[in-house]
Design an enzyme around this catalytic site. Structure first.
Site, PDB file in Angstrom:
ATOM      1  N   GLU A   1      41.881  46.846  49.864  1.00  0.00           N
ATOM      2  CA  GLU A   1      41.860  47.460  48.535  1.00  0.00           C
ATOM      3  C   GLU A   1      43.264  47.715  47.995  1.00  0.00           C
ATOM      4  O   GLU A   1      43.564  47.438  46.831  1.00  0.00           O
ATOM      5  CB  GLU A   1      41.073  48.769  48.578  1.00  0.00           C
ATOM      6  CG  GLU A   1      39.614  48.622  48.950  1.00  0.00           C
ATOM      7  CD  GLU A   1      38.847  47.686  48.031  1.00  0.00           C
ATOM      8  OE1 GLU A   1      39.345  47.351  46.939  1.00  0.00           O
ATOM      9  OE2 GLU A   1      37.760  47.266  48.410  1.00  0.00           O
TER      10      GLU A   1
ATOM     11  N   HIS B   1      34.796  35.845  45.871  1.00  0.00           N
ATOM     12  CA  HIS B   1      34.695  36.261  47.267  1.00  0.00           C
ATOM     13  C   HIS B   1      34.347  35.090  48.181  1.00  0.00           C
ATOM     14  O   HIS B   1      34.519  35.181  49.400  1.00  0.00           O
ATOM     15  CB  HIS B   1      33.639  37.358  47.413  1.00  0.00           C
ATOM     16  CG  HIS B   1      33.972  38.605  46.663  1.00  0.00           C
ATOM     17  ND1 HIS B   1      33.624  38.800  45.351  1.00  0.00           N
ATOM     18  CD2 HIS B   1      34.640  39.719  47.036  1.00  0.00           C
ATOM     19  CE1 HIS B   1      34.052  39.982  44.938  1.00  0.00           C
ATOM     20  NE2 HIS B   1      34.672  40.560  45.954  1.00  0.00           N
TER      21      HIS B   1
END
EC number: 3.4.24.-
Length: 521
Positions: A333, A418
């Protein structure tokens, strides 16, 4: 910018120097201004290299200074006062100010735009027909990502997905005919990550802040980064406090347990970037981000957001996912934030896959850097948060998840970011570890338009340290917002050549071989 871990702003004009590993050159404000001026002069002097035109202007976003005083000035471009999406560039000069290279992804010159046939209101209406949310003020831009420049509207739309993940989308609408040219989300999801008794990393040391009534989960030594408890809401929250500076009990029965995982992950990620890459915080300005834990109810994700400069973690539903606060999540993140402040890889197409892969790569390196015996380093993304075992992604053979691509092929950019990230994840594993290692056997790609690796070629790895330094340098000094896999290949080869002295060897041939092994020649 919201970046979730799996599928279910521009900086101000202030100049900051991003110091490379082991450098000793420290640029002051005057030197930085001089580097900026030289870069702008080179752009004007060599219009063929920079695709410069008479009505082009530039705003510096970042300056990286090498140990010998050479510089990499990253600039965003406007033409006729309109922001050019895909027009950013990096100007590389040596210590004497001589031009060494220019890095950008423009293929056509950008000229002055005419008047839009479609006004802002009509552009917004075309978006709301297919996307429900709160529409912000459209911005007239020039869109030049992998196509001839076109006048377009950047229509911002915010809202919340079905699974509770907020979105901050940019929808690019052709200002001539209303056709959608591109779209991406500034919410980037990712696999989730005194004395902290964590869920996944055992008992760890935490630096906290002493107050008049006890302690708060804030780290003054790392940019004052802190963690707040959302109490299963999606707004509000308060920083966690404690009387004895012992946080959590290693189980979910204490809400502080997940919070200590998040705080610990933030601290390790900070240390990794500072000690390995010479970067002080996400924005390289010494300021810490913050964590939000216990977000929503049974929320099955985690994400980075530029708008709050923070990481947000859900508790999972307890059926498929546990709390998404594992160590590799935190690294993933925070790396989305690093990317947004350097290459700013657009979150769609091949650049979006590179964005996600960068977070997987650096999140994995954070996990190895921690050397935590309770969460040993590996190339599995999110394995700690899975209820039934397995992982969210597998870097040594991405296709194991059933959706990710092992190999580059002409349509890989149409996959969800992704899944298209698998190509770069696979490349990185082969470069670092080789095709056969204790972390997994990694088949190479054969020729042909296939997503899945089935080849039997063998490669030797160069080691994680060298591979990470090459990727980071490519990200921070070569890649731009529209970099694709061909551009990433060129960027990492150039980075390997430039780091030859630092790394003790020129690994550019190995980098090229690893890209070929995933089908990107």
């Amino acid at each position: 910018m919201h970046c979730p871990i799996f599928r279910l702003t521009l900086l101000s004009a202030a100049l900051t120097a991003s110091l490379a590993q082991a450098q000793s050159f420290h640029a002051d404000a005057a030197q930085l201004q001089s580097m900026q001026s030289r870069a702008e002069a080179h752009v004007r002097q060599f219009p063929g290299l920079s695709m410069h035109g008479s009505d082009h202007s530039y705003q510096v976003r970042d300056i990286v200074v090498d140990a010998d005083g050479s510089s990499h000035v990253r600039m965003d471009r406007t033409v006729g006062g309109l922001r050019v999406i895909g027009g950013d560039l990096v100007v590389q000069t040596d210590r004497m100010g001589n031009l060494r290279a220019m890095h950008h992804n423009l293929h056509w010159r950008v000229g002055a735009a005419g008047k839009p046939a479609l006004n802002a209101n009509r552009a917004a209406m075309t978006v709301t027909r297919t996307l429900a949310g709160n529409v912000g003020k459209p911005e007239l831009v020039i869109y030049a990502r992998d196509q001839a420049p076109a006048l377009a509207w950047d229509v911002p739309v915010s809202g919340e997905g079905a699974d509770g993940t907020p979105f901050e989308k940019h929808v690019i609408v052709d200002a001539t005919n209303g056709r959608q040219l591109d779209a991406w989300d500034d919410i980037h999801t990712a696999a989730a990550a005194g004395t902290g008794r964590t869920l996944y990393s055992g008992n760890v040391a935490l630096t906290t802040n002493s107050t008049s009534t006890g302690y708060e989960l804030r780290d003054p030594s790392r940019g004052s980064t802190y963690t707040i408890d959302m109490k299963n809401r999606t707004s509000g929250g308060a920083i966690l406090t404690d009387a004895d500076n012992i946080w959590g009990n290693n189980t979910t029965s204490d809400t502080a347990s997940a919070a200590t995982d998040a705080q610990y992950g933030t601290a390790v990620t900070w240390d990794y970037y500072k000690n390995v890459h010479g970067r002080s915080g996400i924005a390289n300005d010494g300021k810490g981000a913050y964590n939000r834990v216990h977000y929503g109810r049974s929320y099955n994700n985690a994400y980075w957001s530029d708008s709050c400069f923070c990481m947000t973690y859900g508790d999972g539903d307890g059926t498929s996912l546990k709390p998404l606060v594992a160590l590799d999540v935190a690294g993933h993140e925070m790396t989305h934030g690093v990317t947004s402040r350097t290459a700013n890889l657009t979150y769609s197409g091949e650049s979006g896959g590179l964005n996600e892969a960068t977070s997987d790569i650096m999140g994995t390196m954070v996990e190895f850097y921690a050397a935590n015996t309770s969460d040993v380093g590996d190339y599995l993304i999110g394995d700690k948060v899975m209820v039934a075992g397995g992982a969210l992604r597998y870097m040594y053979k991405p296709s194991i998840d059933g959706s990710s691509a092992d190999c580059w092929y002409s349509g890989v950019g149409s996959l969800d970011v992704h899944y298209s990230s698998g190509v770069a994840n696979h490349f990185y594993f082969l470069l670092a570890e080789g095709s056969s290692s204790p972390y997994g056997n990694s088949p190479t790609c054969v020729s042909g338009n296939t997503r899945v690796a089935t080849g039997s070629g063998t490669l030797a790895g160069i080691g994680r340290t060298a591979a990470a330094k090459i990727w980071y340098r490519a990200l921070t000094t070569k890649m731009t917002s529209s970099t694709d896999y061909a551009g990433a290949r060129a960027a990492t080869i150039a980075a390997a050549q430039e780091l030859a002295t630092t790394l003790g060897a020129d690994y550019s041939a190995q980098v090229a071989a690893a890209w070929s092994a995933v089908g990107r020649n």
